[in-house]
Motif scaffolding. Structure first.
Motif, mmCIF file in Angstrom:
data_model
loop_
_atom_site.group_PDB
_atom_site.id
_atom_site.type_symbol
_atom_site.label_atom_id
_atom_site.label_comp_id
_atom_site.label_asym_id
_atom_site.label_seq_id
_atom_site.Cartn_x
_atom_site.Cartn_y
_atom_site.Cartn_z
ATOM 1 N N SER A 130 0.820 -1.211 0.000
ATOM 2 C CA SER A 130 0.000 0.000 0.000
ATOM 3 C C SER A 130 0.853 1.259 0.000
ATOM 4 C CB SER A 130 -0.914 0.014 1.231
ATOM 5 O OG SER A 130 -1.570 1.263 1.354
ATOM 6 N N GLU A 131 0.768 2.036 -1.078
ATOM 7 C CA GLU A 131 1.441 3.333 -1.121
ATOM 8 C C GLU A 131 0.889 4.275 -0.066
ATOM 9 O OE1 GLU A 131 0.109 1.934 -3.809
ATOM 10 O OE2 GLU A 131 1.692 1.683 -5.328
ATOM 11 N N ARG A 132 -0.410 4.167 0.215
ATOM 12 C CA ARG A 132 -1.015 5.046 1.210
ATOM 13 C C ARG A 132 -0.493 4.740 2.604
ATOM 14 N NH1 ARG A 132 -7.296 4.679 -0.922
ATOM 15 N NH2 ARG A 132 -6.947 5.636 -2.958
ATOM 16 N N GLU A 133 -0.291 3.463 2.906
ATOM 17 C CA GLU A 133 0.278 3.110 4.204
ATOM 18 C C GLU A 133 1.687 3.677 4.340
ATOM 19 O OE1 GLU A 133 1.406 -0.779 6.965
ATOM 20 O OE2 GLU A 133 0.825 -1.051 4.868
ATOM 21 N N LEU A 134 2.488 3.556 3.298
ATOM 22 C CA LEU A 134 3.843 4.096 3.340
ATOM 23 C C LEU A 134 3.826 5.613 3.523
ATOM 24 C CD1 LEU A 134 5.500 1.996 0.490
ATOM 25 C CD2 LEU A 134 5.839 1.735 2.963
ATOM 26 N N GLY A 203 -2.695 -3.456 -4.799
ATOM 27 C CA GLY A 203 -2.224 -2.089 -4.633
ATOM 28 C C GLY A 203 -3.411 -1.175 -4.439
ATOM 29 N N ASP A 204 -3.160 0.079 -4.032
ATOM 30 C CA ASP A 204 -4.283 0.986 -3.803
ATOM 31 C C ASP A 204 -4.235 2.204 -4.724
ATOM 32 O OD1 ASP A 204 -2.129 2.274 -2.662
ATOM 33 O OD2 ASP A 204 -2.873 2.118 -0.609
ATOM 34 N N GLY A 205 -3.557 2.080 -5.862
ATOM 35 C CA GLY A 205 -3.550 3.151 -6.852
ATOM 36 C C GLY A 205 -4.569 2.878 -7.936
ATOM 37 N N CYS A 206 -4.392 3.552 -9.065
ATOM 38 C CA CYS A 206 -5.379 3.458 -10.147
ATOM 39 C C CYS A 206 -4.949 2.489 -11.242
ATOM 40 C CB CYS A 206 -5.613 4.845 -10.747
ATOM 41 S SG CYS A 206 -4.168 5.545 -11.596
ATOM 42 N N PHE A 207 -3.929 1.652 -10.982
ATOM 43 C CA PHE A 207 -3.396 0.839 -12.066
ATOM 44 C C PHE A 207 -4.438 -0.099 -12.661
ATOM 45 C CE2 PHE A 207 -1.259 -2.893 -13.815
ATOM 46 C CZ PHE A 207 -0.466 -2.283 -14.767
ATOM 47 N N ALA A 208 -5.261 -0.740 -11.817
ATOM 48 C CA ALA A 208 -6.264 -1.669 -12.354
ATOM 49 C C ALA A 208 -7.237 -0.946 -13.269
ATOM 50 C CB ALA A 208 -7.009 -2.364 -11.217
ATOM 51 N N ASP A 209 -7.641 0.270 -12.901
ATOM 52 C CA ASP A 209 -8.535 1.041 -13.765
ATOM 53 C C ASP A 209 -7.860 1.386 -15.088
ATOM 54 O OD1 ASP A 209 -10.589 1.028 -11.916
ATOM 55 O OD2 ASP A 209 -9.973 2.911 -10.993
ATOM 56 N N CYS A 210 -6.584 1.763 -15.009
ATOM 57 C CA CYS A 210 -5.855 2.099 -16.233
ATOM 58 C C CYS A 210 -5.685 0.872 -17.123
ATOM 59 C CB CYS A 210 -4.485 2.692 -15.883
ATOM 60 S SG CYS A 210 -4.557 4.285 -15.035
#
Length: 338
Positions: A130-134, A203-210
């Motif tokens: 998780s980027e947000r956790e970091l 992950g918690d970014g937008c990669f899956a949407d992209c």
């Protein structure tokens, strides 16, 4: 005579004092000695730097040019000396660095380089998907630096309180079993993978949407996505249960082939983040430089990425330039890259 920093400081003092007499007093020199030094500097630079008059001295056009450069050079050198001293002092005192990172090759490579560059530094690591956790750990002061990533031009987490600097941008590759019919090609059209199942780490970014948007542009919807840890993703690809998406720096692995996607429909930005109030500028600059070198080495070690760059006539360092942009959409809990 070669121009030295002390000569630039002398010129600055003359300009600020407005006369050779006052400048000589400030510098603790006799006026004849200062005048002789000024003549030597002027010979080195190829012309008069000051016009002398009854009211003192005034910079010539050449003098203004040189003084303008001193306003940049002298503060920069002073800052460099201060940062170097702070960095060396931190090493002598056994500085501690707490590093965080998402799954990938850069965290271990950065630890290795920091251990060589600052052997007296105590290094600890923490990994998270998780980027947000970091970002939260950085903001709370529980990490000093974090390696994270975003898809395309998506903003980094908590961009208000943290500094995020770009390390490099990679094209997204596809992982295939060595026995896959498409593994022998130089690159793969995304549309050719329409009937495949996919594997990716969370992950918690937008990669899956992209990724979904890229598949839609290619004319299909992914039929299945296995979201799991990196080792399981690799296993599913090796046994032919799925194909995977990965950063171009993904290391060579037995039974597995990585290939670029035609047209580079997806890219991944590697980022280094820290809390400005918690770091000295010299330390941040050093860790950022070592992170970029670690990425450059990872790119050189990846046969597929090295071929991709070579086909474009670019060195591994060219990975620091952006090969393209991916679409950006709302962020939720999503997949990311091994």
């Amino acid at each position: 005579m070669e121009l030295e920093l002390r000569h630039l400081r002398t010129l600055r003092t003359i300009a600020e004092a407005g006369s050779l007499t006052r400048a000589a007093t400030v510098l603790g020199l006799a006026q004849p000695a200062l005048s002789a030094q000024l003549r030597r500097i002027e010979r080195t630079l190829g012309g008069a730097l000051f016009e002398r008059g009854r009211n003192g001295v005034r910079a010539t056009a050449l003098g203004e040019l040189v003084l303008e450069r001193t306003r940049v050079v002298l503060p920069a050198v002073s800052e460099l000396q201060q940062e170097a001293a702070e960095f060396a002092r931190g090493r002598r005192q056994g500085e501690r660095l707490r590093l965080g990172g998402t799954h990938g090759p850069l965290l271990g490579a950065l630890v290795d380089r920091l251990a060589d560059a600052a052997p007296g530094t105590s290094l600890t690591t923490r990994a998270s998907w998780s980027e947000r956790e970091l970002a939260g750990l950085l903001a709370e002061g529980r990490l000093d630096f974090a390696l994270a990533g975003t898809c395309g031009s998506a903003p980094p987490p908590d961009g208000t309180h943290l500094v995020w600097e770009e390390i490099a941008v990679d094209p997204v590759f596809v992982m295939l079993a060595d026995t896959h019919p498409l593994a022998r090609g130089r690159e793969i059209d995304l549309a050719a993978l329409a009937d495949e199942a996919w594997a990716c780490v969370p992950g918690d970014g937008c990669f899956a949407d992209c990724f979904t948007a890229a598949c839609a542009r290619a004319g299909f919807t992914p039929r299945r996505m296995y979201e799991t840890d990196t080792a399981s993703c690799v296993h599913l690809v090796q046994v032919g249960r799925a194909v995977g998406l990965c950063r171009a720096t993904f290391p060579s692995t037995p039974g597995l082939t990585t290939r670029p996607l035609a047209g580079t429909p997806l890219v991944w930005r590697h980022l280094l983040g820290w809390r400005p109030a918690g770091q000295r500028p010299g330390t941040a600059a050093t860790v950022l430089a070592l992170s970029r070198k670690a990425h450059e080495d990872a790119a050189a070690r990846s046969d597929g990425y090295a071929r991709w760059l070579d086909q474009r006539g670019e060195p591994a360092a060219a990975a620091h330039r952006r090969p393209g942009r991916a679409s950006v959409s709302a962020r939720g809990r999503d997949a990311r890259l091994p």
